[in-house]
Design a protein around this motif. Structure first.
Motif, mmCIF file in Angstrom:
data_model
loop_
_atom_site.group_PDB
_atom_site.id
_atom_site.type_symbol
_atom_site.label_atom_id
_atom_site.label_comp_id
_atom_site.label_asym_id
_atom_site.label_seq_id
_atom_site.Cartn_x
_atom_site.Cartn_y
_atom_site.Cartn_z
ATOM 1 N N LEU A 78 -4.394 2.530 -4.513
ATOM 2 C CA LEU A 78 -3.362 1.481 -3.939
ATOM 3 C C LEU A 78 -4.159 0.232 -4.248
ATOM 4 O O LEU A 78 -3.406 -0.893 -4.821
ATOM 5 C CB LEU A 78 -3.167 1.481 -2.494
ATOM 6 N N ARG A 79 -5.739 0.146 -4.287
ATOM 7 C CA ARG A 79 -5.993 -1.246 -4.537
ATOM 8 C C ARG A 79 -6.326 -1.390 -6.136
ATOM 9 O O ARG A 79 -5.965 -2.579 -6.505
ATOM 10 C CB ARG A 79 -7.418 -1.078 -3.851
ATOM 11 N N GLU A 80 -6.522 -0.631 -6.726
ATOM 12 C CA GLU A 80 -6.956 -0.570 -8.309
ATOM 13 C C GLU A 80 -6.034 0.643 -8.853
ATOM 14 O O GLU A 80 -6.619 1.682 -9.426
ATOM 15 C CB GLU A 80 -8.226 -0.512 -8.594
ATOM 16 N N PRO A 81 -4.824 0.670 -9.083
ATOM 17 C CA PRO A 81 -4.024 1.663 -9.687
ATOM 18 C C PRO A 81 -4.335 1.903 -11.161
ATOM 19 O O PRO A 81 -3.988 3.116 -11.602
ATOM 20 C CB PRO A 81 -2.583 1.483 -9.412
ATOM 21 N N GLY A 82 -4.829 0.976 -11.785
ATOM 22 C CA GLY A 82 -5.392 1.179 -13.193
ATOM 23 C C GLY A 82 -6.346 1.994 -13.600
ATOM 24 O O GLY A 82 -6.482 2.642 -14.610
#
Length: 322
Positions: A78-82
């Motif tokens: 959720l914080r860094e979906p990439g």
């Protein structure tokens, strides 16, 4: 997460045999089939056994149950979906908020992850408990390095170790400069860890000797034989491999991100993980003057044992079922 599951399923029943029963999916079920078992079969089994709580130690829990205590190690998708596949991110966005909202209690391994859960999932802080992970007694400076060297085909050259999956969040690409400087000193840079299908992977970094998955029995000796350990991770909900290196008395260089400062304290060099020069220079300092770091690591790691984790979890669960 896998180590948490293994340790808790062994230690909690040993701690209180009358309080715990272990539920496992059939060995043939893995990945999506395992998720189906967790969502459909596990709550029915728990109800049939009259369970008053279901402890789920690996970031997921059955949505149909309101009796769950779930360990959320982090909420990185959720914080860094990439950093993840699109399918995995969609799945996590769909289930994590629901799991957290329905759980009797959410447990995180660090204050950092607690704050992430509160912010990104909207869980009230009083419904989130922090229980740190641990390290077992096999990880010591006295662990025999010879068998690991022989089994993994390592030469007698000194080596700097990283234990991390080859994924974007672990940020191993920043080690390119360090690998070149270490090679000039006659030191290898060795990486243990495989790939995960749900993570976006990084290209191999030139100069790193990649071991792939390393058998658990070899890990203590692999750590103990290292001249230094490096974890340039961009996000850690706890940082178990850094803790294992500290327990093994290995000088540690870690990224000053996530829970790593919380776990390592002053016993490691904490650096900007996006700065190749800072990472390489810290490793050179560790090799030039290892003694203070070798002395500091075991003391920092000593309170963080799996027995302590199990006792803390047992206390929380006993209160809930009471």
């Amino acid at each position: 997460m896998e180590r948490w599951a293994r340790e808790l399923t062994a230690r909690l029943p040993a701690l209180a045999p009358d309080r715990y029963a272990v539920a496992r999916p059939p060995a043939a079920l893995a990945h999506r089939a395992g998720h189906a078992w967790e969502q459909l079969v596990l709550p029915a089994q728990a109800a049939a056994r009259g369970a008053r709580a279901i402890l789920c130690p690996a970031n997921l829990a059955p949505l149909a149950s309101r009796r769950t205590v779930v360990v959320l190690h982090d909420v990185a998708p959720l914080r860094e979906p990439g950093w993840y596949s699109d399918l995995y991110v969609r799945w996590q966005r769909a289930v994590l908020p629901r799991i957290a909202a329905r759980a009797r209690l959410v447990v995180t391994p660090s204050a950092f992850s607690r704050d992430e859960v509160v912010e990104l999932l909207g869980v009230p802080a009083d419904r989130v408990a922090v229980v740190p992970g641990g390290v077992d007694e096999r990880f010591t400076p006295a662990a025999a390095a010879g068998p690991a060297r022989a089994a993994l085909g390592l030469t007698e050259r000194p080596y700097v170790l990283t234990v991390a999956s080859r994924t974007a969040r672990k940020n191993l690409g920043v080690l390119d400069l360090a690998a070149r400087r270490l090679a000039a000193r006659g030191v290898d840079l060795v990486a243990a860890g495989g790939d995960r299908p749900q993570f976006r992977t990084e290209a191999d970094t030139a100069g790193i000797l990649t071991l792939g998955h390393v058998d658990d029995a070899l890990l203590p000796g692999l750590y103990a034989g290292a001249a230094a350990f490096v974890l340039p991770s961009l996000y850690e909900g706890f940082g178990l491999t850094a803790l294992e290196a500290l327990a093994a008395g290995v000088p540690v260089v870690a990224g000053a991100r996530g829970a790593l400062p919380e776990v390592c304290g002053d016993a490691a060099q904490l650096v900007d993980p996006t700065d190749p020069e800072a990472v390489a220079a810290a490793l050179e300092r560790a090799l030039d003057d290892p003694a203070p770091w070798r002395a500091a690591g075991p003391s920092q790691a000593a309170p963080l044992t799996w027995d302590a984790t199990a006792r803390a979890m047992d206390a929380l669960l006993a209160e809930i079922v009471a």
